[in-house]
Design a protein around this motif. Sequence first.
Motif, mmCIF file in Angstrom:
data_model
loop_
_atom_site.group_PDB
_atom_site.id
_atom_site.type_symbol
_atom_site.label_atom_id
_atom_site.label_comp_id
_atom_site.label_asym_id
_atom_site.label_seq_id
_atom_site.Cartn_x
_atom_site.Cartn_y
_atom_site.Cartn_z
ATOM 1 N N GLY A 162 8.392 13.995 62.634
ATOM 2 C CA GLY A 162 8.043 13.552 63.982
ATOM 3 C C GLY A 162 7.896 12.041 64.009
ATOM 4 O O GLY A 162 7.023 11.485 63.341
ATOM 5 N N MET B 23 4.637 13.504 60.109
ATOM 6 C CA MET B 23 4.525 12.771 61.369
ATOM 7 C C MET B 23 4.198 11.327 61.030
ATOM 8 O O MET B 23 3.229 11.037 60.317
ATOM 9 C CB MET B 23 3.428 13.395 62.225
ATOM 10 N N ASP C 73 5.426 14.750 69.244
ATOM 11 C CA ASP C 73 5.399 14.944 67.792
ATOM 12 C C ASP C 73 4.447 16.050 67.357
ATOM 13 O O ASP C 73 4.748 16.801 66.422
ATOM 14 C CB ASP C 73 5.024 13.637 67.097
#
Length: 340
Positions: A253, A278, A261
């Motif tokens: 993400g 992420m 995300d």
Amino acid sequence: MTQTEIAAPFAEIADADWPTFGWSDDIRPALARALEAGHPAALATLYKVEGSAPRGPGSQMLFTAQDTDAARIAASGYFSGDCIEGDVASHAAAVLADGQPRRLHYGTGSPWIDIRLRCGGALFILVERIAPDCPAAKALLDHARARTSCRWISDGTTRQVETGRGPLLDLEDADAVRLARRFDPPRRLIVSGGDPGALAAAQLAALSQFETILVRPDGPASPPPFPVSQYRREDPARALEQLGLDRWTAYLGATHEDHHDLGGCLAALRGQAGYVAMIGARSRAPARLAALEAAGANPDELARLRLSPGITGLGKSPWEVATGIIAEIMQALNPAGERA
């Protein structure tokens, strides 16, 4: 085929100015192209290594005829980094021509004393011909498209494909060289985002032979500035739901928008993706974990999430950060350390 014709592939591959054919690690894309064109292919499998070698048992090369001319063939993959590839190509051309499998032995104890392995040791290779209408080859490609594991079982003359896993390479009959080579789904990376960091990660993944999917919510209609397997413009969670997930898939993400995300990470965690990360500052981690927990993520899922991912100490430019993340993904998608 004359001796001169058999020697032609040796010259073309052994003397290649830029042997980019060695970048390929998965023979299935080249096999699919050959079968679609109606051309046979010669599959070479390294089935035994003695001593030191650049590649391990299970590594493969594929040789395909150019316009049905078996004297001119293209290669995919590598075994030694230029020591034997040209000679394997000459044997592959002969296999394409007469259909008879070859068992090749290089290095210590080899009948070809003029071919030296710089790393020492010995390599043993099985070369077999795959016809354009081979049912086992079709089944192998069907498994790749369905993203299911299978085993290619062959003695060089007869071959079959079975669903399932097992060792990367198993010699079921060492004397007759009946081998079973496992094929897992192609490694895949789904990147959400469109900033320089996200684009660097996607391009590095594509260059590293990942099936790379770039997701950019409401992104531009024009395609990305480099080749990817897919470019999608919807929300990451929706894209992941449609694509399907498995342990050979990684999700990164990188939109820097939590509503995109976090949803993508939660979908990837619940889909048992092999790597979920992420990008973002460490200071934002507690709030993000709390948001995921509020959305229903359990402790085991949260423990698998990587916030501020990558190998530290490389630098902070997009390419440096992306290099650390791709390396981390490669490790995560190779848990048994089996890649040949």
